[in-house]
Design a protein around this motif. Structure first.
Motif, PDB file in Angstrom:
ATOM      1  N   LEU A 123      65.626 -53.582  23.687  1.00 39.32           N
ATOM      2  CA  LEU A 123      66.981 -53.217  23.264  1.00 39.32           C
ATOM      3  C   LEU A 123      67.108 -53.365  21.763  1.00 39.32           C
ATOM      4  O   LEU A 123      66.789 -54.416  21.207  1.00 39.32           O
ATOM      5  CB  LEU A 123      68.016 -54.110  23.947  1.00 39.32           C
ATOM      6  N   ASP A 124      67.532 -52.302  21.124  1.00 38.37           N
ATOM      7  CA  ASP A 124      67.719 -52.283  19.673  1.00 38.37           C
ATOM      8  C   ASP A 124      69.221 -52.304  19.463  1.00 38.37           C
ATOM      9  O   ASP A 124      69.915 -51.350  19.791  1.00 38.37           O
ATOM     10  CB  ASP A 124      67.057 -50.988  19.170  1.00 38.37           C
ATOM     11  N   TYR A 125      69.728 -53.425  18.976  1.00 41.35           N
ATOM     12  CA  TYR A 125      71.186 -53.504  18.808  1.00 41.35           C
ATOM     13  C   TYR A 125      71.558 -54.411  17.654  1.00 41.35           C
ATOM     14  O   TYR A 125      70.728 -55.144  17.155  1.00 41.35           O
ATOM     15  CB  TYR A 125      71.864 -53.947  20.103  1.00 41.35           C
ATOM     16  N   SER A 126      72.790 -54.317  17.266  1.00 37.29           N
ATOM     17  CA  SER A 126      73.344 -54.982  16.081  1.00 37.29           C
ATOM     18  C   SER A 126      72.787 -54.287  14.832  1.00 37.29           C
ATOM     19  O   SER A 126      73.493 -53.548  14.184  1.00 37.29           O
ATOM     20  CB  SER A 126      73.097 -56.491  16.059  1.00 37.29           C
ATOM     21  N   SER A 127      71.506 -54.530  14.517  1.00 35.38           N
ATOM     22  CA  SER A 127      70.799 -53.786  13.474  1.00 35.38           C
ATOM     23  C   SER A 127      71.642 -53.369  12.264  1.00 35.38           C
ATOM     24  O   SER A 127      71.693 -52.186  11.922  1.00 35.38           O
ATOM     25  CB  SER A 127      70.167 -52.518  14.093  1.00 35.38           C
ATOM     26  N   PRO A 128      72.314 -54.326  11.620  1.00 35.03           N
ATOM     27  CA  PRO A 128      73.159 -53.930  10.490  1.00 35.03           C
ATOM     28  C   PRO A 128      72.332 -53.580   9.264  1.00 35.03           C
ATOM     29  O   PRO A 128      71.197 -54.049   9.128  1.00 35.03           O
ATOM     30  CB  PRO A 128      73.975 -55.192  10.202  1.00 35.03           C
ATOM     31  N   ILE A 342      66.285 -49.037  24.672  1.00 28.64           N
ATOM     32  CA  ILE A 342      67.704 -48.707  24.556  1.00 28.64           C
ATOM     33  C   ILE A 342      68.186 -48.915  23.118  1.00 28.64           C
ATOM     34  O   ILE A 342      67.883 -49.949  22.500  1.00 28.64           O
ATOM     35  CB  ILE A 342      68.520 -49.624  25.501  1.00 28.64           C
ATOM     36  N   TYR A 343      68.915 -47.947  22.598  1.00 27.31           N
ATOM     37  CA  TYR A 343      69.472 -48.054  21.246  1.00 27.31           C
ATOM     38  C   TYR A 343      70.991 -48.023  21.337  1.00 27.31           C
ATOM     39  O   TYR A 343      71.548 -47.090  21.907  1.00 27.31           O
ATOM     40  CB  TYR A 343      69.029 -46.861  20.394  1.00 27.31           C
ATOM     41  N   VAL A 344      71.638 -49.015  20.780  1.00 30.26           N
ATOM     42  CA  VAL A 344      73.098 -49.052  20.829  1.00 30.26           C
ATOM     43  C   VAL A 344      73.657 -48.811  19.425  1.00 30.26           C
ATOM     44  O   VAL A 344      73.475 -49.640  18.533  1.00 30.26           O
ATOM     45  CB  VAL A 344      73.599 -50.421  21.356  1.00 30.26           C
ATOM     46  N   LEU A 351      73.608 -37.277  17.213  1.00 34.30           N
ATOM     47  CA  LEU A 351      72.707 -36.187  16.826  1.00 34.30           C
ATOM     48  C   LEU A 351      71.375 -36.732  16.317  1.00 34.30           C
ATOM     49  O   LEU A 351      70.307 -36.234  16.676  1.00 34.30           O
ATOM     50  CB  LEU A 351      73.381 -35.295  15.771  1.00 34.30           C
ATOM     51  N   HIS A 352      71.461 -37.768  15.496  1.00 29.87           N
ATOM     52  CA  HIS A 352      70.233 -38.382  14.962  1.00 29.87           C
ATOM     53  C   HIS A 352      69.274 -38.732  16.096  1.00 29.87           C
ATOM     54  O   HIS A 352      68.083 -38.413  16.047  1.00 29.87           O
ATOM     55  CB  HIS A 352      70.609 -39.627  14.147  1.00 29.87           C
ATOM     56  N   PHE A 353      69.793 -39.386  17.132  1.00 23.40           N
ATOM     57  CA  PHE A 353      68.914 -39.790  18.233  1.00 23.40           C
ATOM     58  C   PHE A 353      68.409 -38.583  19.012  1.00 23.40           C
ATOM     59  O   PHE A 353      67.244 -38.514  19.359  1.00 23.40           O
ATOM     60  CB  PHE A 353      69.603 -40.818  19.140  1.00 23.40           C
ATOM     61  N   LYS A 354      69.277 -37.618  19.263  1.00 22.98           N
ATOM     62  CA  LYS A 354      68.833 -36.420  19.993  1.00 22.98           C
ATOM     63  C   LYS A 354      67.688 -35.756  19.237  1.00 22.98           C
ATOM     64  O   LYS A 354      66.702 -35.318  19.832  1.00 22.98           O
ATOM     65  CB  LYS A 354      69.987 -35.416  20.089  1.00 22.98           C
TER      66      LYS A 354
HETATM   67  N1  ARG Z   1      71.046 -49.780  10.584  1.00 22.27           N
HETATM   68  C1  ARG Z   1      71.675 -48.684  11.245  1.00 22.27           C
HETATM   69  C2  ARG Z   1      73.135 -48.590  10.828  1.00 22.27           C
HETATM   70  O1  ARG Z   1      73.721 -49.581  10.445  1.00 22.27           O
HETATM   71  C3  ARG Z   1      71.620 -48.785  12.740  1.00 22.27           C
HETATM   72  C4  ARG Z   1      70.240 -48.841  13.315  1.00 22.27           C
HETATM   73  C5  ARG Z   1      70.205 -48.481  14.751  1.00 22.27           C
HETATM   74  N2  ARG Z   1      68.890 -48.522  15.292  1.00 22.27           N
HETATM   75  C6  ARG Z   1      67.941 -47.606  15.095  1.00 22.27           C
HETATM   76  N3  ARG Z   1      66.779 -47.790  15.610  1.00 22.27           N
HETATM   77  N4  ARG Z   1      68.180 -46.499  14.412  1.00 22.27           N
HETATM   78  O2  ARG Z   1      73.701 -47.523  10.918  1.00 22.27           O
END
Ligand code: ARG
Length: 577
Positions: A123-128, A342-344, A351-354
């Motif tokens: 799970l990829d989440y928060s990721s600020p 999973i990416y949240v 669109l980026h993910f698609k």
């Molecule tokens: N750092 C990105 C943002 O704040 C989110 C990253 C989400 N995860 C990923 N694998 N793209 O918008």
């Protein structure tokens, strides 16, 4: 785990076979056809018989009439045929003898599932993005992501939580310019994240101008920022040392938030880690003839799939967000061999993910269909869009602080001698925000109203945490109770257990739909049912010791189920408030 639906479904299947021995039905499909009627006067479960018309070649009314004769089970109290529906009432015996003992026996495992055993979810989440303020817009990915992780763990999956920190990019160039111009080490060390945010807002205002405060735009600063970042990419030691320091400060500031939420990550491997892995993916794209050069930039044409091109390399050869995501996904597959990744993120990145999922598919990676994007609605505050660049944001730390302050104030008034007051105030203040956020369907845009989030009236975090503490207090006052069998005699008791027994189903649907709000709403249902029971049925003061013991057990079961549900949505279990 057997649920009430699966149990009744099995009985329906055997009844159907009695009507037509040839009928092919599976209990799982029938369980999915069973409904909870909105009005409990109509029964606890309803079965729409028209769904069997084809199989049985009869009208729904005929089927319903025949089934009422054939359906019987200890779990069923009554069955009625109404307009082609079967209205089923669950028996108190079943609730007392099957459901409650199961909860009391399984405890923290009640509601847990097994279908994830032997599988891995990343799970990829928060990721600020570091060096930028960690604000209310990041709350969604953080709490939704963590909840989805908890839910998967509860279903037996091995989970790997990754904070894919945005620790690379021009924002560091900007911050370095700002720091060199206006900052000094001591101020930033002491001021922490506030000092960083000030610098970040100041440089953005300087670049784009801000009429309101009379700042004229100076675009040359943007060039300077790009140059500083470019130096980082070229390995300039001075800038890299600064970068490392800024990353460390940002992570430290964010850690405080995660700690308040009770969240930890298994990996902090962020964007900067993929500089070296990218060329291999780019080379593969090139070898496969998937790369197109357009005005010096490299991209993958996706027009055939109705999407704009996916940008892989800029004109100057530097990499882009999708390229890093492709390299990171490849790395995760090697490292964890995931069954799902999973990416949240917010809906803005759909669109980026698609696009890059498609690129991964075109590259021939057979795990392309194991990548799942879970988007959530965007947040505005009191009607206005968030704007990180100008500082028009509410920092999470300030939001939490405001909530905790408010709770502290109420406690000073109502319960000044509570032990551990500070910790409790923090658990309830932070819980209020989390709960408010997770009551919404994830995909809906949220207009975050600070006033509403911090209002403790109605269906809020403080209310459910208070309910949990109420159950704990009954239990601590109850002392040792006799090991008498549970008896369910009142409507309130029956309604409470019926609510509790839906937990496992809610867990399954929350996982299937990636929807923590199902759990939040379940918690509200339990709280309402428990409070009704608490107010209308005497627990500790019951004359008959067997009734007293039975109600204490019901309270214990409520505590167990509420606690298990709290764990799934980052809500602390407050024993005393
Ligand atoms: N750092 C990105 C943002 O704040 C989110 C990253 C989400 N995860 C990923 N694998 N793209 O918008």
């Amino acid at each position: 785990m057997q649920t009430i639906k699966s149990r009744i479904a099995e009985k329906i299947v055997s009844a159907v076979v009695q009507i037509n021995a040839e009928a092919q039905l599976n209990a799982q499909d029938v369980a999915a056809m069973l409904e909870y009627p909105p009005d409990s006067n109509m029964g606890d479960l309803a079965f729409p018989c028209f769904k069997l018309s084809k199989v049985l070649r009869r009208s729904p009314v005929q089927i319903a009439a025949a089934m009422t004769e054939l359906l019987n089970d200890a779990a069923i109290d009554t069955v009625e045929a109404v307009n082609g529906y079967l209205n089923i009432k669950i028996s108190n015996t079943y609730l007392a003898q099957s459901v409650l003992p199961e909860i009391l026996d399984k405890k923290e495992n009640y509601g847990a599932q097994e279908f994830g055993k032997g599988k891995t979810v990343v799970l990829d989440y928060s990721s600020p993005n570091l060096a930028k303020p960690f604000h209310i817009g990041h709350l969604g990915t953080t709490v939704i992501g963590h909840s989805i992780k908890k839910l998967h763990e509860f279903a037996g999956y091995r989970c790997v939580g990754i904070n894919y920190i945005g620790d690379w990019g021009t924002q560091f160039g900007k911050l370095i310019v700002a720091y060199k111009k206006w900052g000094n080490r001591e101020e930033v060390e002491n001021g922490g994240v506030d000092a960083l945010v000030d610098l970040y807002v100041r440089i953005n205002n300087a670049i784009s101008g801000n009429e309101e405060i009379g700042i004229v735009a100076d675009p040359s600063l943007a060039d300077e920022a790009r140059a500083e970042f470019h130096k980082m990419e070229m390995g300039d030691e001075e800038n890299l040392a600064l970068w490392r320091w800024l990353v460390k400060l940002s992570i430290k500031a964010n850690d405080k938030i995660y700690q308040q939420l009770g969240i930890t990550f298994d990996s902090y491997k962020g964007e900067s880690s993929y500089t070296e892995d990218m060329p291999a993916q780019v080379a593969k794209l090139r070898e496969m003839g998937l790369l197109k050069i357009d005005d010096g930039a490299s991209l993958v044409d996706l027009s055939e799939y109705g999407m704009p091109p996916c940008l892989i390399l800029k004109r100057d050869g530097s990499s882009l967000y999708p390229t890093r995501d492709i390299a990171a996904a490849y790395d995760r597959k090697q490292l964890y061999d995931f069954d799902k990744c999973i990416y949240v993120t917010s809906t803005q990145q759909i669109l980026h993910f698609k696009q890059w999922y498609k690129v991964v598919e075109l590259m021939g990676y057979d795990w392309y269909d194991k990548l799942v994007h879970v988007p959530y609605g965007t947040v505005s505050i009191n009607g206005a869009k968030l704007a990180t660049r100008t500082g028009n944001v509410v920092l999470l730390k300030d939001l939490f602080e405001a909530a905790v302050d408010k709770v502290r104030g109420i406690m000073d008034e109502k319960n000044p001698n509570l032990e551990n007051k500070e910790a409790v105030a923090e658990a309830i203040g932070v819980g209020a925000i989390v709960f408010y956020y997770l009551t919404n369907n994830r995909i809906k845009d949220i207009n975050f109203s600070l006033e509403e989030a911090l209002s403790f009236e109605g269906n809020t975090g403080p209310y459910v945490q208070y309910t949990y503490a109420r159950a704990c207090s009954v239990l601590s006052r109850a002392g040792n109770v006799a090991d008498a069998p549970v008896q369910i005699t009142t409507e309130e008791e029956a309604a409470l257990v019926k609510t509790l027994c839906r937990f496992g189903e809610r867990v399954c649907s929350a996982i299937a739909d990636y929807e923590p709000s199902y759990i939040t709403r379940f918690i509200l249902d339990v709280a309402a049912a428990f409070n009704r029971f608490y107010h209308n049925c005497t627990i500790l003061g019951a004359d008959d010791p067997a009734v007293r013991a039975s109600r204490v057990k019901l309270t214990e079961a409520t505590k167990i189920v509420l606690g298990n549900a709290f764990d799934l949505i980052c809500l602390s279990k407050t024993e005393k408030v």
